[in-house]
Structure formats: structure tokens, C-alpha cells
Design a protein around this motif. Structure first.
Motif, PDB file in Angstrom:
ATOM      1  N   MET A   1      16.580  15.481  28.101  1.00 34.36           N
ATOM      2  CA  MET A   1      15.843  15.049  29.254  1.00 34.36           C
ATOM      3  C   MET A   1      14.460  14.649  28.784  1.00 34.36           C
ATOM      4  O   MET A   1      13.836  15.358  28.012  1.00 34.36           O
ATOM      5  CB  MET A   1      15.752  16.192  30.273  1.00 34.36           C
ATOM      6  CG  MET A   1      14.779  15.923  31.396  1.00 34.36           C
ATOM      7  SD  MET A   1      14.554  17.324  32.494  1.00 34.36           S
ATOM      8  CE  MET A   1      16.020  17.217  33.454  1.00 34.36           C
ATOM      9  N   GLU A   2      13.999  13.517  29.236  1.00 31.85           N
ATOM     10  CA  GLU A   2      12.665  13.060  28.858  1.00 31.85           C
ATOM     11  C   GLU A   2      11.730  13.183  30.049  1.00 31.85           C
ATOM     12  O   GLU A   2      12.088  12.821  31.169  1.00 31.85           O
ATOM     13  CB  GLU A   2      12.709  11.607  28.395  1.00 31.85           C
ATOM     14  CG  GLU A   2      11.399  11.141  27.837  1.00 31.85           C
ATOM     15  CD  GLU A   2      11.513   9.811  27.122  1.00 31.85           C
ATOM     16  OE1 GLU A   2      10.504   9.094  27.078  1.00 31.85           O
ATOM     17  OE2 GLU A   2      12.591   9.488  26.619  1.00 31.85           O
ATOM     18  N   ILE A   3      10.554  13.733  29.792  1.00 32.41           N
ATOM     19  CA  ILE A   3       9.557  13.848  30.850  1.00 32.41           C
ATOM     20  C   ILE A   3       8.433  12.858  30.592  1.00 32.41           C
ATOM     21  O   ILE A   3       8.171  12.477  29.459  1.00 32.41           O
ATOM     22  CB  ILE A   3       9.005  15.278  30.985  1.00 32.41           C
ATOM     23  CG1 ILE A   3       8.382  15.765  29.678  1.00 32.41           C
ATOM     24  CG2 ILE A   3      10.100  16.225  31.461  1.00 32.41           C
ATOM     25  CD1 ILE A   3       7.700  17.105  29.802  1.00 32.41           C
ATOM     26  N   TYR A  29      15.759  22.310  36.799  1.00 27.45           N
ATOM     27  CA  TYR A  29      16.555  21.134  37.139  1.00 27.45           C
ATOM     28  C   TYR A  29      17.555  20.823  36.025  1.00 27.45           C
ATOM     29  O   TYR A  29      18.691  20.441  36.279  1.00 27.45           O
ATOM     30  CB  TYR A  29      15.627  19.936  37.367  1.00 27.45           C
ATOM     31  CG  TYR A  29      16.346  18.655  37.692  1.00 27.45           C
ATOM     32  CD1 TYR A  29      16.834  18.416  38.970  1.00 27.45           C
ATOM     33  CD2 TYR A  29      16.528  17.683  36.713  1.00 27.45           C
ATOM     34  CE1 TYR A  29      17.495  17.235  39.266  1.00 27.45           C
ATOM     35  CE2 TYR A  29      17.180  16.500  36.995  1.00 27.45           C
ATOM     36  CZ  TYR A  29      17.662  16.276  38.276  1.00 27.45           C
ATOM     37  OH  TYR A  29      18.317  15.109  38.554  1.00 27.45           O
ATOM     38  N   ALA A  30      17.118  21.006  34.782  1.00 24.26           N
ATOM     39  CA  ALA A  30      17.958  20.686  33.622  1.00 24.26           C
ATOM     40  C   ALA A  30      19.115  21.659  33.445  1.00 24.26           C
ATOM     41  O   ALA A  30      20.158  21.301  32.905  1.00 24.26           O
ATOM     42  CB  ALA A  30      17.106  20.673  32.359  1.00 24.26           C
ATOM     43  N   VAL A  34      23.160  20.856  32.027  1.00 24.77           N
ATOM     44  CA  VAL A  34      23.480  21.231  30.658  1.00 24.77           C
ATOM     45  C   VAL A  34      22.676  20.382  29.661  1.00 24.77           C
ATOM     46  O   VAL A  34      23.221  19.802  28.733  1.00 24.77           O
ATOM     47  CB  VAL A  34      24.996  21.144  30.387  1.00 24.77           C
ATOM     48  CG1 VAL A  34      25.357  21.873  29.111  1.00 24.77           C
ATOM     49  CG2 VAL A  34      25.799  21.721  31.539  1.00 24.77           C
ATOM     50  N   VAL A  35      21.398  20.317  29.898  1.00 25.50           N
ATOM     51  CA  VAL A  35      20.479  19.598  29.013  1.00 25.50           C
ATOM     52  C   VAL A  35      20.046  20.558  27.912  1.00 25.50           C
ATOM     53  O   VAL A  35      19.661  21.690  28.189  1.00 25.50           O
ATOM     54  CB  VAL A  35      19.255  19.093  29.815  1.00 25.50           C
ATOM     55  CG1 VAL A  35      18.200  18.529  28.903  1.00 25.50           C
ATOM     56  CG2 VAL A  35      19.700  18.074  30.855  1.00 25.50           C
ATOM     57  N   LEU A  73      16.187  24.035  24.919  1.00 24.53           N
ATOM     58  CA  LEU A  73      16.590  24.903  26.016  1.00 24.53           C
ATOM     59  C   LEU A  73      17.812  25.689  25.581  1.00 24.53           C
ATOM     60  O   LEU A  73      18.765  25.125  25.054  1.00 24.53           O
ATOM     61  CB  LEU A  73      16.891  24.083  27.270  1.00 24.53           C
ATOM     62  CG  LEU A  73      15.738  23.213  27.767  1.00 24.53           C
ATOM     63  CD1 LEU A  73      16.172  22.389  28.956  1.00 24.53           C
ATOM     64  CD2 LEU A  73      14.538  24.073  28.115  1.00 24.53           C
ATOM     65  N   SER A  74      17.801  26.962  25.786  1.00 17.31           N
ATOM     66  CA  SER A  74      18.869  27.824  25.271  1.00 17.31           C
ATOM     67  C   SER A  74      20.211  27.539  25.926  1.00 17.31           C
ATOM     68  O   SER A  74      21.236  27.666  25.292  1.00 17.31           O
ATOM     69  CB  SER A  74      18.504  29.294  25.444  1.00 17.31           C
ATOM     70  OG  SER A  74      18.321  29.611  26.804  1.00 17.31           O
ATOM     71  N   LEU A  75      20.240  27.128  27.174  1.00 15.35           N
ATOM     72  CA  LEU A  75      21.512  26.898  27.859  1.00 15.35           C
ATOM     73  C   LEU A  75      22.329  25.819  27.167  1.00 15.35           C
ATOM     74  O   LEU A  75      23.508  25.995  26.910  1.00 15.35           O
ATOM     75  CB  LEU A  75      21.283  26.504  29.324  1.00 15.35           C
ATOM     76  CG  LEU A  75      22.554  26.216  30.108  1.00 15.35           C
ATOM     77  CD1 LEU A  75      23.376  27.485  30.255  1.00 15.35           C
ATOM     78  CD2 LEU A  75      22.246  25.621  31.444  1.00 15.35           C
ATOM     79  N   GLY A  76      21.704  24.705  26.829  1.00 15.05           N
ATOM     80  CA  GLY A  76      22.419  23.621  26.170  1.00 15.05           C
ATOM     81  C   GLY A  76      22.961  24.051  24.817  1.00 15.05           C
ATOM     82  O   GLY A  76      24.070  23.722  24.446  1.00 15.05           O
TER      83      GLY A  76
END
Length: 87
Positions: A1-3, A29-30, A34-35, A73-76
Motif C-alpha cells: 500500500m502506498e501512502i 485499513y490494510a 492483507v497488505v 506489517l506483520s499480518l501480510g
């Protein structure tokens, strides 16, 4: 994801936690998307502004390399392990 650029309009809005709140919202949001990382580029109009941005992103656990920002991000990462597509 790019901010993109996070701005507080006017110095009276500095150091109120708004930018950190927005970064946290981007992470939230990410999560269901799954970012695995958030990245972007620091754009500034002065050395002082650039230093403030670097301090801000580092405070929010972003890696800053020159004008690039990145946060894993740990989730991805966990999902890639489940899928079996670890490098």
C-alpha cells in the motif's frame, strides 16, 4: 500500500497526533486487505520540513532511507507463511 503526503495545515495543528492517527488508520485499513507493507516517498519544500517528516515517520516505526519510507506489517508476513510463498 502506498501512502501520499500527510499534512497538517498550519503550525497550530502540529504535534496534535493527527498524522499518527491517520497512519494508524491506514494500517487498520490494510489489515483485511492483507497488505504486507506500507510505503511512500517524502516530499518536502524545505530542509526543516524534511527533518520533521523523518522524525515523524521514524516515531511511527517506519524505515526511512533517503526520501523513501517503508513499514512492514506483520499480518501480510504471517499470511505469506501460511500460503507457503516465503522467499
Amino acid at each position: 500500500m502506498e501512502i501520499a503526503d500527510i499534512q497538517a495545515w498550519g503550525k497550530k495543528h502540529y504535534n496534535k497526533g493527527v498524522g499518527s492517527f491517520l497512519l494508524h488508520a491506514a494500517e487498520q485499513y490494510a489489515e483485511p486487505l492483507v497488505v504486507s507493507k506500507i510505503n511512500g516517498v517524502i516530499e518536502s519544500d524545505s530542509d526543516e520540513h524534511f527533518r520533521r517528516q523523518v522524525t515523524f515517520y521514524r516515531k511511527n516505526q517506519f524505515l526511512v532511507i533517503e526520501k523513501t519510507i517503508e513499514k512492514q506489517l506483520s499480518l501480510g508476513h504471517e499470511l505469506s507463511e501460511v500460503r507457503g510463498d516465503i522467499k
